[in-house]
Scaffold this motif. Structure first.
Motif, short mmCIF file in Angstrom:
data_model
loop_
_atom_site.label_atom_id
_atom_site.label_comp_id
_atom_site.label_asym_id
_atom_site.label_seq_id
_atom_site.Cartn_x
_atom_site.Cartn_y
_atom_site.Cartn_z
N ALA A 314 0.83 -1.21 0.00
CA ALA A 314 0.00 0.00 0.00
C ALA A 314 0.86 1.26 0.00
N ALA A 315 2.05 1.16 0.58
CA ALA A 315 2.98 2.30 0.62
C ALA A 315 3.88 2.37 -0.61
N GLY A 316 3.68 1.46 -1.55
CA GLY A 316 4.47 1.48 -2.78
C GLY A 316 5.87 0.96 -2.62
N ILE A 317 6.07 0.04 -1.68
CA ILE A 317 7.41 -0.52 -1.42
C ILE A 317 7.43 -1.96 -1.95
N PRO A 318 8.33 -2.28 -2.88
CA PRO A 318 8.38 -3.65 -3.43
C PRO A 318 8.68 -4.68 -2.34
N CYS A 319 7.88 -5.73 -2.31
CA CYS A 319 8.06 -6.78 -1.30
C CYS A 319 7.33 -8.02 -1.77
N GLY A 320 7.57 -9.14 -1.11
CA GLY A 320 6.88 -10.37 -1.46
C GLY A 320 7.24 -11.49 -0.50
N GLU A 321 6.45 -12.57 -0.57
CA GLU A 321 6.71 -13.75 0.25
C GLU A 321 7.96 -14.49 -0.24
N VAL A 322 8.54 -15.27 0.64
CA VAL A 322 9.56 -16.24 0.24
C VAL A 322 8.88 -17.61 0.31
N LEU A 323 8.62 -18.18 -0.85
CA LEU A 323 7.86 -19.43 -0.92
C LEU A 323 8.78 -20.62 -1.10
N GLY A 324 8.31 -21.79 -0.70
CA GLY A 324 8.97 -23.02 -1.07
C GLY A 324 8.83 -23.25 -2.56
N LEU A 325 9.72 -24.05 -3.13
CA LEU A 325 9.72 -24.24 -4.57
C LEU A 325 8.42 -24.87 -5.05
N HIS A 326 7.98 -25.95 -4.39
CA HIS A 326 6.73 -26.58 -4.79
C HIS A 326 5.56 -25.63 -4.60
N GLU A 327 5.60 -24.87 -3.50
CA GLU A 327 4.54 -23.90 -3.22
C GLU A 327 4.47 -22.85 -4.33
N ALA A 328 5.63 -22.39 -4.79
CA ALA A 328 5.65 -21.38 -5.86
C ALA A 328 5.11 -21.95 -7.16
#
Length: 396
Positions: A314-328
């Motif tokens: 919402a603040a315009g800051i790039p971010c994301g989860e760190v997923l497991g390979l199968h999960e991704a």
């Protein structure tokens, strides 16, 4: 076995003969196949490609290694070491637009499949040779292996944390990038052939590709006169930028400029960190990362990951989860992108779009020799001749 073909693929009508094995050469041929080329993969009639014996079995002689670099191809089981097999390969090369090989130095020439002979017979042929090291250098006869080149090119010295030993990439990055670079060069040669009418000899060396992959880190080493510091999942020059632990799992945050930093401090409830002149610029934050880092990490560790990601986005800051390979791979994001072609043995789809559409997986990775009869019939061999070749072990 064959998905619905896409219309007007850019390499439709281009014929590729893939004599290569393992990863780099097959990756190049797969890229061309994804773009519409008709690719014939030549394999030993009994053993097949080396990678049919690597990784997780996927049934009918396939494995995850083999499947990852052999979609959109047909398989011809052919013994190139036999005189009849080599003659068939030369016949196919005379009809091909592109040939890809990664024999040991001199191996293609001994089989009568070298560049000089084949280009004389087919001047329009684009001949791509993949080796470990440059063909006119003192190490030309050394075999090329991804992990060896990762060590020799400095790639392993770039990875990991300062306190850890050198670390390889999670995939065979040198092999895969060499294949991608090779495909780019082949496409350039195809384009040039439209102007000149003649093919070219494309030569790729794994070592050269490994050095190229060092990119800005390699140039940094040259500028410093020594290896840059290894910082693991952090960024050597930008703060805060890396992998952080929320209360319930890891996430990636990349604060790319000072305005983003001020908004970031507001999100974590520490506006005074933005007002402190020592931290006002990235140069200051980078210099004082050992002081600032623990404060930021403590604030992030108090908050749930999903809420952090929502607030940061919402603040315009790039971010994301760190997923497991199968999960991704099984994530809604992957499904929505159409990047996974499901079947008895799932394979990834080509990673590009043309006019808004992803090129289809027209053929799943083939069984060994699955297309031998069809390919040989296309060059004029009748059933009796194919049967005789099979009886002598020349074809699968």
């Amino acid at each position: 076995m064959t998905a619905q073909a896409g219309a007007d693929l850019p390499l439709e009508g281009v014929r590729v003969l893939d004599l290569s094995r393992v990863l780099a050469g097959p990756w190049c041929a797969q890229v061309l196949g994804d773009l519409g080329a008709a690719v014939i993969k030549v394999e030993h009639p009994e053993r097949g490609d080396d990678t049919r014996d690597w990784g997780v079995p996927t049934g009918a002689g396939g494995t995850t290694y083999f499947d990852s670099v052999n979609r959109n191809k047909r398989s011809l089981g052919l013994d190139l070491a036999s005189e009849e097999g080599a003659a068939i390969a030369r016949d196919l090369a005379a009809r091909a637009d592109v040939l890809i090989q990664n024999f040991k130095r001199g191996g293609a020439d001994r089989l009568g499949l070298g560049y000089e002979r084949l280009s004389a017979e087919n001047p329009r042929l684009i001949y791509c040779s993949v080796a470990g090291y440059v063909g006119d250098g003192p190490e030309a006869e050394r075999p090329g292996y991804d992990l060896v080149v990762q060590g020799e090119s400095g790639l392993m010295a770039m990875n990991g944390r300062a306190e850890d030993p050198p670390l390889k990439f999670g995939v065979a990055a040198v092999d895969l990038f060499t294949g991608q670079y090779a495909a780019q060069a082949v496409l350039a040669a195809l384009y040039a052939r439209e102007r000149t009418g003649r093919g070219r000899h494309v030569e790729m060396a794994l070592y050269d590709s490994g050095l190229s992959l060092t990119s800005y880190v390699g140039l940094g080493a040259l500028a410093l006169g020594q290896d840059p510091a290894r910082v693991g999942n952090a960024h050597p020059a930008i703060v805060p930028y890396g992998v952080f632990e929320a209360a319930d799992g890891p996430l990636v945050i990349t604060v790319g400029n000072n305005a983003q930093y001020r908004r970031f401090c507001a999100v974590i409830g520490r506006p005074e960190l933005a007002e402190n002149p020592d931290y006002a610029t990235n140069l200051g934050r980078s210099r004082l990362r050992e002081t600032l880092g623990p404060v930021i990490e403590a604030e992030l560790a108090r908050r749930p990951r999903a809420q952090l990601i929502a607030d940061l986005q919402a603040a315009g800051i790039p971010c994301g989860e760190v997923l497991g390979l199968h999960e991704a791979l099984r994530s809604p994001r992957t499904a929505e992108a159409g990047m996974l072609h499901d079947g008895p043995a799932p394979v990834l789809a080509p990673p590009y779009r043309l006019d808004g559409a992803r090129p289809p997986v027209r053929r799943t990775p083939p069984r060994l020799g699955a297309d031998t009869e069809a390919v040989l019939a296309e060059i004029g061999l009748d059933a009796a001749r194919i049967g005789a070749l099979r009886a002598r072990g020349v074809v699968a």
